[in-house]
Design an enzyme around this catalytic site. Structure first.
Site, PDB file in Angstrom:
ATOM      1  N   HIS A 222      26.768   5.884  34.420  1.00  0.00           N
ATOM      2  CA  HIS A 222      27.005   7.243  33.871  1.00  0.00           C
ATOM      3  C   HIS A 222      26.523   7.220  32.423  1.00  0.00           C
ATOM      4  CE1 HIS A 222      28.637  11.172  33.381  1.00  0.00           C
ATOM      5  NE2 HIS A 222      29.942  10.940  33.483  1.00  0.00           N
ATOM      6  N   HIS A 262      19.520  10.311  40.120  1.00  0.00           N
ATOM      7  CA  HIS A 262      20.608  11.257  39.869  1.00  0.00           C
ATOM      8  C   HIS A 262      21.166  11.723  41.200  1.00  0.00           C
ATOM      9  CE1 HIS A 262      22.869  14.573  38.155  1.00  0.00           C
ATOM     10  NE2 HIS A 262      22.744  13.927  37.008  1.00  0.00           N
ATOM     11  N   ASP A 313      19.604  10.406  30.266  1.00  0.00           N
ATOM     12  CA  ASP A 313      19.780   9.206  29.439  1.00  0.00           C
ATOM     13  C   ASP A 313      18.473   8.497  29.113  1.00  0.00           C
ATOM     14  OD1 ASP A 313      22.658   9.231  29.268  1.00  0.00           O
ATOM     15  OD2 ASP A 313      22.618   8.883  31.419  1.00  0.00           O
TER      16      ASP A 313
HETATM   17  C1  LIG Z   1      22.825   7.822  38.815  1.00  0.00           C
HETATM   18  C2  LIG Z   1      23.045   6.992  40.074  1.00  0.00           C
HETATM   19  C3  LIG Z   1      24.365   6.217  39.950  1.00  0.00           C
HETATM   20  C4  LIG Z   1      23.097   7.939  41.268  1.00  0.00           C
HETATM   21  O1  LIG Z   1      23.543   7.207  42.352  1.00  0.00           O
HETATM   22  P1  LIG Z   1      23.639   7.798  43.843  1.00  0.00           P
HETATM   23  O2  LIG Z   1      23.449   9.260  43.882  1.00  0.00           O
HETATM   24  O3  LIG Z   1      24.905   7.291  44.403  1.00  0.00           O
HETATM   25  O4  LIG Z   1      22.413   7.153  44.538  1.00  0.00           O
HETATM   26  P2  LIG Z   1      22.456   5.789  45.321  1.00  0.00           P
HETATM   27  O5  LIG Z   1      23.216   4.762  44.546  1.00  0.00           O
HETATM   28  O6  LIG Z   1      22.923   6.060  46.707  1.00  0.00           O
HETATM   29  O7  LIG Z   1      20.923   5.409  45.315  1.00  0.00           O
HETATM   30  C5  LIG Z   1      20.017   5.745  46.356  1.00  0.00           C
HETATM   31  C6  LIG Z   1      18.961   4.668  46.421  1.00  0.00           C
HETATM   32  O8  LIG Z   1      18.165   4.729  45.231  1.00  0.00           O
HETATM   33  C7  LIG Z   1      18.230   3.496  44.545  1.00  0.00           C
HETATM   34  N1  LIG Z   1      18.334   3.808  43.125  1.00  0.00           N
HETATM   35  C8  LIG Z   1      19.036   4.818  42.565  1.00  0.00           C
HETATM   36  N2  LIG Z   1      18.877   4.797  41.238  1.00  0.00           N
HETATM   37  C9  LIG Z   1      18.084   3.744  40.966  1.00  0.00           C
HETATM   38  C10 LIG Z   1      17.593   3.195  39.780  1.00  0.00           C
HETATM   39  N3  LIG Z   1      17.899   3.766  38.599  1.00  0.00           N
HETATM   40  N4  LIG Z   1      16.796   2.134  39.839  1.00  0.00           N
HETATM   41  C11 LIG Z   1      16.491   1.578  41.031  1.00  0.00           C
HETATM   42  N5  LIG Z   1      16.937   2.040  42.196  1.00  0.00           N
HETATM   43  C12 LIG Z   1      17.726   3.110  42.159  1.00  0.00           C
HETATM   44  C13 LIG Z   1      19.512   2.827  45.032  1.00  0.00           C
HETATM   45  O9  LIG Z   1      19.466   1.427  44.882  1.00  0.00           O
HETATM   46  C14 LIG Z   1      19.543   3.251  46.481  1.00  0.00           C
HETATM   47  O10 LIG Z   1      18.629   2.460  47.189  1.00  0.00           O
HETATM   48  P3  LIG Z   1      18.969   1.998  48.680  1.00  0.00           P
HETATM   49  O11 LIG Z   1      19.123   3.246  49.471  1.00  0.00           O
HETATM   50  O12 LIG Z   1      17.797   1.168  49.046  1.00  0.00           O
HETATM   51  O13 LIG Z   1      20.246   1.223  48.591  1.00  0.00           O
HETATM   52  C15 LIG Z   1      21.878   5.986  40.266  1.00  0.00           C
HETATM   53  O14 LIG Z   1      20.652   6.692  40.377  1.00  0.00           O
HETATM   54  C16 LIG Z   1      21.796   4.978  39.134  1.00  0.00           C
HETATM   55  O15 LIG Z   1      22.508   3.961  39.187  1.00  0.00           O
HETATM   56  N6  LIG Z   1      20.929   5.200  38.112  1.00  0.00           N
HETATM   57  C17 LIG Z   1      20.807   4.297  36.998  1.00  0.00           C
HETATM   58  C18 LIG Z   1      21.913   4.537  35.993  1.00  0.00           C
HETATM   59  C19 LIG Z   1      21.727   5.847  35.259  1.00  0.00           C
HETATM   60  O16 LIG Z   1      20.659   6.162  34.738  1.00  0.00           O
HETATM   61  N7  LIG Z   1      22.806   6.621  35.193  1.00  0.00           N
HETATM   62  C20 LIG Z   1      22.819   7.873  34.460  1.00  0.00           C
HETATM   63  C21 LIG Z   1      22.933   9.034  35.387  1.00  0.00           C
HETATM   64  S1  LIG Z   1      22.808  10.572  34.520  1.00  0.00           S
END
Ligand SMILES: CC(C)(COP(=O)(O)OP(=O)(O)OC[C@H]1O[C@@H](n2cnc3c(N)ncnc32)[C@H](O)[C@@H]1OP(=O)(O)O)[C@@H](O)C(=O)NCCC(=O)NCCS
Length: 376
Positions: A222, A262, A313
């Protein structure tokens, strides 16, 4: 009672809200019906705060008195400053220090019960006004400097930069920082807002809800992502390899790339677009394109290889860095702005509150006899 599982509550509608509208399929974000692009260009943090809390953009005289109300409440109690010294001595990280200090503010708040909306708004105003003072004082104390008194003549954004450095901020930097605060002020039921709402749904006070939200915001999935982005850019800068190689290696190792992905946006996060332009403008003005070049190379690679787009971010990291802001303050700075959204959602929720209480599908054993202790 439905037994459908919704891991991560994805797609679940919890409540109605008139605060922010997000269309993740076409990259739209509105605060109370106004496009974020226009708000970023035309309005200040104080105007957006008024918009989110009161429902409308203020006219000139309302804005002037709203600004004064916020500015008058910036000073912190001297005993809070003593706790800041204790936290600095213990080398507490700034985000954790701010979380502790917010919780502590309730002891100094004249409003003791948030049981009506007017009192809730008053508390929201105190907390929003004081967060920048707490963070700047914390930063100055850890640098061995004395905290700087807030300047009521300065805007919320400019005053924070002034309290951080002790110098009048460059107007271009202050304007860019103000815009960043506008962009972070609200974003639907993101994890920290949801966390605040869960706490507030028990009729707990605003300080408790905001303290809970602070803890939720701190995580690297987050608000913690902005500092992680800068850490990545520094590592890229220190290595001889191109940024794409750093990212490819990290992905290969199964790591997530901070600042990408996201839950709601699939095509673009409009806030990232605005911040990338601002970051690029700073790079041009400084004549140092390094950070923006690394960032754009990583963005292109992530789009092509993973189909993931930058979130809020990603470009705030290079932007804050070019403003001279220390990396470990990025996430607490997110909180200085998002506190407005947390409070707005809590006020909205209080008008028709219902305890938030989901269930888990039980998958453990059933009806086991408790064996005597000697037989376990
Ligand atoms: C923001 C976030 C938590 C959203 O998560 P979510 O909606 O639950 O999406 P998921 O965790 O189900 O991810 C879906 C797929 O994309 C991948 N993925 C998502 N964000 C990724 C990232 N930043 N880098 C690499 N892979 C990523 C996941 O590993 C997952 O792959 P899989 O299906 O092979 O396991 C996630 O994109 C993330 O961790 N981003 C990085 C942290 C970040 O920038 N956070 C700020 C958000 S505003």
């Amino acid at each position: 009672m439905s037994d459908t599982l919704n891991p991560g509550l994805e797609g679940v509608l919890l409540d109605e809200s008139a605060l922010s509208y997000i269309d993740g399929d076409d990259g739209t974000l509105l605060y109370r019906g106004y496009r974020i692009e226009e708000l970023a260009r035309e309005t200040s943090f104080e105007e957006v705060t008024h918009l989110l809390w009161e429902g409308q953009l203020p006219d000139a005289s309302t804005l002037s008195s709203f600004r004064s109300t916020l500015a008058e409440q910036r000073a912190i109690d001297p005993s809070v400053d003593a706790v800041i010294e204790t936290l600095v001595a213990a080398e507490e990280a700034p985000m954790a220090a701010l979380r502790t200090l917010i919780s502590m503010l309730s002891a100094y708040d004249s409003v003791q019960a948030d049981d009506d909306l007017a009192q809730l708004r008053e508390t929201a105003c105190h907390v929003t006004a004081q967060l920048p003072t707490l963070l700047a004082a914390y930063h100055r104390r850890r640098e061995g400097d004395r905290p700087v008194e807030p300047d009521p003549a300065l805007s919320h954004a400019a005053n924070f930069l002034y309290m951080l450095t002790g110098e009048a901020p460059d107007p271009v930097i202050a304007e860019g920082f103000d815009m960043a605060l506008v962009l972070h002020a609200d974003h639907g039921l993101n994890a920290s807002t949801f966390s605040a709402m869960v706490t507030a749904s028990t009729m707990a006070d605003l300080h408790s809800a905001i303290t809970a939200a602070m803890g939720t915001l701190s995580g690297p999935w987050h608000g913690g992502a902005n500092a992680a982005v800068m850490q990545m850019l520094r590592e890229v800068d220190a290595s001889d390899s191109p940024p794409t190689e750093w990212v490819a290696d990290a992905l290969e190792a199964g790591r997530r790339i901070p600042g990408f992905g996201h839950r709601v946006y699939s095509v673009t996060d409009p806030r990232a677009t605005i911040l990338s332009e601002a970051s690029e403008a700073l790079a041009t003005a400084a004549g140092d394109p390094r950070w923006i070049e690394y960032s754009t190379a990583i963005e292109t690679y992530m789009r092509e290889e993973k189909g993931l787009v930058p979130n809020v971010d990603f470009y705030s990291a290079s932007m804050y860095h070019q403003m001279g802001i220390p990396t470990d303050l990025y996430t607490p700075i997110f909180a200085l702005s998002r506190v407005v959204g947390w409070a707005a959602h809590i006020v909205e929720q209080r008008t028709d509150n219902r305890l938030i209480r989901p269930r888990a599908r039980y998958v453990g054993p059933q009806e086991r006899p408790v064996p005597p202790i000697a037989e376990r």
